[in-house]
Design a protein around this motif. Structure first.
Motif: not given
Length: 366
Positions: A37, A39, A45, A161, A165, A168-170
């Motif tokens: 992943r 993150t 994550p 994912w 991602d 939620t992560e970028w």
């Protein structure tokens, strides 16, 4: 949280190894992907499982490798565009066909030897990025995949994912006005909806098309249309799957619906009804298609070429059908009568800036 699961009994359809149809058996998708992943700061994550290796979110470090033909890759293309991640994550688009070895970068510029290569990675085949990390990689070479540009090696191909991602992560690289495609307050319900969509519809068309017996085919056919009827009923009173705004659930359903009449209805024998004969789903699909990010990333020429030319076990002649007429995708849908705001408090993405990321003229629904 688990959104997509399957039994790894047969090679994944969008890979490049193995036969697609095994006599007497039901199609089961291999969901064993590289689980890494990307993150924030390579921290655990926000959602989903924590893999063995985490990679840091970093602009200009990664290259998203996709193919317009592939529905799973099409998801990543749409989400990247809706969130405005074009300036943070570059994209390589493979050609619509491949052999047993790998997807190839047919859209790249030929080098001195006349072989097209990706201009950033320098690779002729996506396989090279997998082998750069795993010299004996035993599974299918799949898209979408994220490649670490400095090492030119694959990071992950875990498509469920990759897009979550992105949401939620970028977030630090999202465009102004980017929609919330995975709203926290809706996640439990969304996960259930997306599980149904994947298991019964996204994967359901393949379960029908790659069935190894009449019995397996008829069971898959019945499951698919039961799920389509259920989703259609859900959409009769709401503009989008989760209510008034677009979410990733809509992205995941759209890529199957876009391929239904051009490919699945005939090629995969899902012929109880065309999409254009299912009023609610057809209007919903046209609504999305006419929304920036969806129709402008849909390449019907590549889609048809991929399925009909690559799946030689179920189309041995490799002949690509001339039809259907796709201009009906641009007809009025009237879904705005249900209200809603496609991007919530956000705004639609602007035009596609890079010429090499635009669907070629004549490949859409002109």
């Amino acid at each position: 949280m688990t959104t997509e699961t399957s039994t790894p009994e047969q090679q994944d359809e969008h890979s490049t190894k193995g036969a697609y149809v095994e006599g007497g058996k039901e199609f089961n998708r291999d969901m064993n992907y590289i689980p890494d992943r990307i993150t924030r700061d390579a921290a655990p994550p926000q959602v989903g499982p924590t893999p063995e290796k985490l990679w840091p979110v970093e602009a200009d470090r990664y290259r998203l490798v996709v193919a317009w033909a592939c529905p799973w890759a099409n998801r990543a293309i749409i989400v990247r565009r809706l969130l405005g991640l074009e300036n943070a994550i570059s994209m390589a688009i493979a050609g619509p066909t491949h052999d047993k070895r790998s997807w190839t970068f047919d859209n790249g510029d030929p080098g001195a030897d006349g072989v097209p290569r990706d201009p950033v990675l320098g690779y002729e085949r996506l396989q090279e990025a997998y082998f750069a990390r795993y010299p004996d990689y035993p599974r299918g070479i799949t898209v979408p995949a994220i490649v670490d540009v400095p090492t030119k090696s694959v990071v992950t191909n875990d498509f469920p994912w990759i897009t979550l991602d992105f949401s939620t992560e970028w977030t630090q690289f999202h465009r102004d006005g980017a929609p919330d495609l995975y709203p926290e307050k809706l996640r439990d319900e969304m996960d259930e909806v997306m599980k149904l969509i994947f298991t019964e519809i996204n994967n359901g068309v393949y379960r029908s098309g790659f069935a190894g017996s009449q019995e397996a085919y008829e069971a898959a056919y019945d499951r698919l249309f039961a799920a389509l009827d259920k989703i259609s009923e859900r959409l009769e009173t709401r503009r989008y799957l989760m209510g008034d705004t677009i979410t990733e659930a809509d992205v995941r359903l759209f890529t199957t619906l876009a391929r239904f009449d051009p490919v699945y209805h005939g090629h995969f024998k899902t012929n109880r009804s065309k999409l254009s004969e299912m009023p609610t789903l057809w209007a919903y699909a046209r609504d999305l298609f006419q929304t920036p990010g969806f129709g402008d990333t849909t390449n019907f020429v590549d889609i048809k070429r991929h399925y009909y030319e690559v799946h030689t076990d179920i189309n041995p002649t490799g002949i690509v059908p001339k039809g259907p007429d796709l201009s009906n995708w641009l007809t009025p849908h009237h879904r705005e009568q249900l209200g809603g705001r496609p991007f919530g408090d956000g705004t639609p993405p602007g035009p596609i800036e890079r010429a090499d990321e635009r669907v070629p003229a004549g490949a859409g629904a002109e």
